[in-house]
Design an enzyme around this catalytic site. Sequence first.
Site, PDB file in Angstrom:
ATOM      1  N   ASP A   1      10.206  -2.674   1.893  1.00 58.63           N
ATOM      2  CA  ASP A   1       8.978  -3.437   1.630  1.00 58.63           C
ATOM      3  C   ASP A   1       9.157  -4.160   0.298  1.00 58.63           C
ATOM      4  O   ASP A   1       9.152  -3.532  -0.760  1.00 58.63           O
ATOM      5  CB  ASP A   1       7.795  -2.462   1.589  1.00 58.63           C
ATOM      6  CG  ASP A   1       6.448  -3.142   1.310  1.00 58.63           C
ATOM      7  OD1 ASP A   1       6.435  -4.321   0.902  1.00 58.63           O
ATOM      8  OD2 ASP A   1       5.423  -2.475   1.493  1.00 58.63           O
TER       9      ASP A   1
ATOM     10  N   ASN B   1       0.841  -1.191   0.000  1.00 59.31           N
ATOM     11  CA  ASN B   1       0.000   0.000   0.000  1.00 59.31           C
ATOM     12  C   ASN B   1       0.873   1.236   0.000  1.00 59.31           C
ATOM     13  O   ASN B   1       2.054   1.191   0.302  1.00 59.31           O
ATOM     14  CB  ASN B   1      -0.927  -0.001   1.218  1.00 59.31           C
ATOM     15  CG  ASN B   1      -0.132   0.030   2.498  1.00 59.31           C
ATOM     16  OD1 ASN B   1       0.426   1.066   2.856  1.00 59.31           O
ATOM     17  ND2 ASN B   1      -0.051  -1.095   3.177  1.00 59.31           N
TER      18      ASN B   1
ATOM     19  N   HIS C   1       7.845  -2.645   6.045  1.00 55.69           N
ATOM     20  CA  HIS C   1       6.610  -1.888   5.844  1.00 55.69           C
ATOM     21  C   HIS C   1       5.590  -2.759   5.119  1.00 55.69           C
ATOM     22  O   HIS C   1       5.956  -3.677   4.397  1.00 55.69           O
ATOM     23  CB  HIS C   1       6.943  -0.664   4.973  1.00 55.69           C
ATOM     24  CG  HIS C   1       5.762   0.018   4.365  1.00 55.69           C
ATOM     25  ND1 HIS C   1       5.268  -0.318   3.119  1.00 55.69           N
ATOM     26  CD2 HIS C   1       4.980   1.021   4.821  1.00 55.69           C
ATOM     27  CE1 HIS C   1       4.238   0.472   2.838  1.00 55.69           C
ATOM     28  NE2 HIS C   1       4.043   1.289   3.845  1.00 55.69           N
TER      29      HIS C   1
ATOM     30  N   LYS D   1       1.638   2.350  16.508  1.00 53.91           N
ATOM     31  CA  LYS D   1       2.316   3.433  15.788  1.00 53.91           C
ATOM     32  C   LYS D   1       1.304   4.486  15.376  1.00 53.91           C
ATOM     33  O   LYS D   1       0.186   4.149  14.982  1.00 53.91           O
ATOM     34  CB  LYS D   1       3.021   2.888  14.544  1.00 53.91           C
ATOM     35  CG  LYS D   1       3.909   3.924  13.844  1.00 53.91           C
ATOM     36  CD  LYS D   1       4.802   3.259  12.811  1.00 53.91           C
ATOM     37  CE  LYS D   1       4.116   3.088  11.470  1.00 53.91           C
ATOM     38  NZ  LYS D   1       4.983   2.428  10.481  1.00 53.91           N
ATOM     39  N   MET D   2       1.715   5.742  15.466  1.00 49.93           N
ATOM     40  CA  MET D   2       0.843   6.848  15.069  1.00 49.93           C
ATOM     41  C   MET D   2       1.589   7.795  14.136  1.00 49.93           C
ATOM     42  O   MET D   2       2.818   7.845  14.126  1.00 49.93           O
ATOM     43  CB  MET D   2       0.367   7.626  16.299  1.00 49.93           C
ATOM     44  CG  MET D   2       1.506   8.232  17.110  1.00 49.93           C
ATOM     45  SD  MET D   2       0.935   9.106  18.579  1.00 49.93           S
ATOM     46  CE  MET D   2       0.311  10.608  17.833  1.00 49.93           C
ATOM     47  N   LYS D   3       0.814   8.529  13.352  1.00 51.80           N
ATOM     48  CA  LYS D   3       1.397   9.509  12.442  1.00 51.80           C
ATOM     49  C   LYS D   3       1.723  10.797  13.182  1.00 51.80           C
ATOM     50  O   LYS D   3       1.008  11.187  14.117  1.00 51.80           O
ATOM     51  CB  LYS D   3       0.415   9.799  11.297  1.00 51.80           C
ATOM     52  CG  LYS D   3       0.085   8.578  10.454  1.00 51.80           C
ATOM     53  CD  LYS D   3       1.323   7.973   9.835  1.00 51.80           C
ATOM     54  CE  LYS D   3       0.998   6.796   8.943  1.00 51.80           C
ATOM     55  NZ  LYS D   3       2.230   6.149   8.427  1.00 51.80           N
TER      56      LYS D   3
ATOM     57  N   GLU E   1      11.083   2.414   3.864  1.00 54.57           N
ATOM     58  CA  GLU E   1       9.928   1.870   3.130  1.00 54.57           C
ATOM     59  C   GLU E   1       9.811   2.444   1.729  1.00 54.57           C
ATOM     60  O   GLU E   1       9.154   1.844   0.879  1.00 54.57           O
ATOM     61  CB  GLU E   1       8.639   2.124   3.914  1.00 54.57           C
ATOM     62  CG  GLU E   1       8.221   3.589   3.943  1.00 54.57           C
ATOM     63  CD  GLU E   1       6.936   3.811   4.727  1.00 54.57           C
ATOM     64  OE1 GLU E   1       6.962   3.628   5.952  1.00 54.57           O
ATOM     65  OE2 GLU E   1       5.920   4.168   4.120  1.00 54.57           O
TER      66      GLU E   1
ATOM     67  N   GLU F   1       5.128  -5.108  10.037  1.00 61.48           N
ATOM     68  CA  GLU F   1       4.088  -4.127  10.309  1.00 61.48           C
ATOM     69  C   GLU F   1       2.714  -4.786  10.216  1.00 61.48           C
ATOM     70  O   GLU F   1       2.561  -5.842   9.597  1.00 61.48           O
ATOM     71  CB  GLU F   1       4.187  -2.985   9.284  1.00 61.48           C
ATOM     72  CG  GLU F   1       3.257  -1.822   9.561  1.00 61.48           C
ATOM     73  CD  GLU F   1       3.596  -0.576   8.724  1.00 61.48           C
ATOM     74  OE1 GLU F   1       4.293  -0.704   7.706  1.00 61.48           O
ATOM     75  OE2 GLU F   1       3.151   0.517   9.122  1.00 61.48           O
TER      76      GLU F   1
ATOM     77  N   GLU G   1      10.158   7.374  12.958  1.00 57.83           N
ATOM     78  CA  GLU G   1      10.209   6.820  11.600  1.00 57.83           C
ATOM     79  C   GLU G   1      10.166   7.885  10.517  1.00 57.83           C
ATOM     80  O   GLU G   1       9.358   8.803  10.572  1.00 57.83           O
ATOM     81  CB  GLU G   1       9.018   5.867  11.439  1.00 57.83           C
ATOM     82  CG  GLU G   1       8.858   5.274  10.038  1.00 57.83           C
ATOM     83  CD  GLU G   1       7.751   4.224   9.993  1.00 57.83           C
ATOM     84  OE1 GLU G   1       7.519   3.547  11.015  1.00 57.83           O
ATOM     85  OE2 GLU G   1       7.114   4.085   8.934  1.00 57.83           O
TER      86      GLU G   1
ATOM     87  N   ASP H   1       5.592   8.193  13.160  1.00 58.26           N
ATOM     88  CA  ASP H   1       5.968   8.130  11.741  1.00 58.26           C
ATOM     89  C   ASP H   1       5.652   9.459  11.067  1.00 58.26           C
ATOM     90  O   ASP H   1       4.488   9.862  11.003  1.00 58.26           O
ATOM     91  CB  ASP H   1       5.176   6.999  11.073  1.00 58.26           C
ATOM     92  CG  ASP H   1       5.528   6.815   9.603  1.00 58.26           C
ATOM     93  OD1 ASP H   1       6.418   7.536   9.098  1.00 58.26           O
ATOM     94  OD2 ASP H   1       4.902   5.946   8.960  1.00 58.26           O
ATOM     95  N   ALA H   2       6.687  10.140  10.574  1.00 59.44           N
ATOM     96  CA  ALA H   2       6.513  11.446   9.927  1.00 59.44           C
ATOM     97  C   ALA H   2       6.355  11.343   8.413  1.00 59.44           C
ATOM     98  O   ALA H   2       6.186  12.367   7.736  1.00 59.44           O
ATOM     99  CB  ALA H   2       7.692  12.349  10.262  1.00 59.44           C
TER     100      ALA H   2
HETATM  101 MG   LIG Z   1       5.933   4.652   7.439  1.00 59.49          MG
END
Ligand SMILES: [Mg+2]
Length: 404
Positions: free
Chosen positions: A305, A67, A335, A195-197, A278, A354, A252, A226-227
């Site tokens: 990935d 994805n 990923h 995990k969060m953005k 990733e 993940e 990340e 994760d940025a």
């Molecule tokens: Mg990521």
Amino acid sequence: MGKLAFSVPPKEPCVQITDIRETVVPIASPIKNAYIDFSKMTASVVALVTDVVRDGEPVIGYGFNSNGRYGASGLLRERFIPRLKEADPARLLNDAGDNLSPERIFDTLMANEKPGGHGERSVAVGVIDMAVWDAVAKIAGKPLYRHLADAYGDGTVDADAFVYAAGGYYYPGKGLAALQDEMRRYRDLGYEVVKMKIGGAPLAEDIARIEAVLEVVGEGRYLAVDANGRFDLETAIAYAEAMRPYDLFWYEEAGDPLDYALQAELARHYDGPMATGENLFSHQDARNLLRYGGMRPDRDVLQFDCALSYGLVEYMRTLQLLPEYGFTGRNVVPHGGHQLSLNIAAGLKLGGNESYPEVFAPFGGFADALSVANGRVGLPDAPGIGFEAKAKLIDTLRRATGTG
Ligand SMILES: [Mg+2]
């Protein structure tokens, strides 16, 4: 007396690809990360039909493209599928002639492709490669992780793999309470690390979001952020300094995935674990990260990935590079949240995989009968990658390709 003349007819290859079907399916959702929204996201799906029969049915390998990158129909239809169809079937087999050779198929796909500039042809090749490995393991009558351990690994497999729940996306109207509820659901499902953005809101707002999630998970070692490659160096360092006290699981993809100097400089400002990779789609790009990115083998994580980066044949080239730079497969947590990476993790002993419990259905997630416990998940005993052990996914793959 003349010599007896007779000729032996050429031996028909005993494994042949009889059809390759390709289509694109939507995996759209209203979520956003710091860089893109997923409102028009798509995925390519491929079915690789063989003339091998198992349990009364032809063996079919399925593949799709993880994805975050769009379907690659044009490349598949114009270049890669025709190359495979036009190839001499005997040249696609292993030495024993009793199975397809992923390596020879890769070479066939990549004929007449210049080096560098990988673009998204790596996605198109990765989709076919996934289908090839699924078919190869089915023809071998083994789960892919077992086949990988036997043919490429040390003959033993990890019985289960570390998985973490990736979510915490930005979503219209989603406040702190909804973010906390999401993370509670992941914990209730058996995940330990979530995990969060970050980077899709101002720093102060993201810190409030991080603190809200820490109220749920208790300690920073259970939270990764994760940025998505959003930050310039100054912003990446500002976040690093603000997040340092939390001792997070990892930080990340702070900057652009190809900005190795940024990543290396950031490592001078942040002692905690960092993760990236990733969006590196070749072993050469991965090697540049290892050479120039300042990644630290004692704590940092590599997230290549395979489904986006030419598939598992190329991925094994990447894995072979690691020792030269002090890393092992245990540094790698791919990923994508798909079952191919889970098979690689178990069969070639990576650091985990993940998982997306609530997005990218039905492509994310694992076998229906296996649940996550203590942040780890097992693998099904089914031949191939295990798509048949996940009812909604195999149904989608069969319908999309007209093979059901
Ligand atoms: Mg990521």
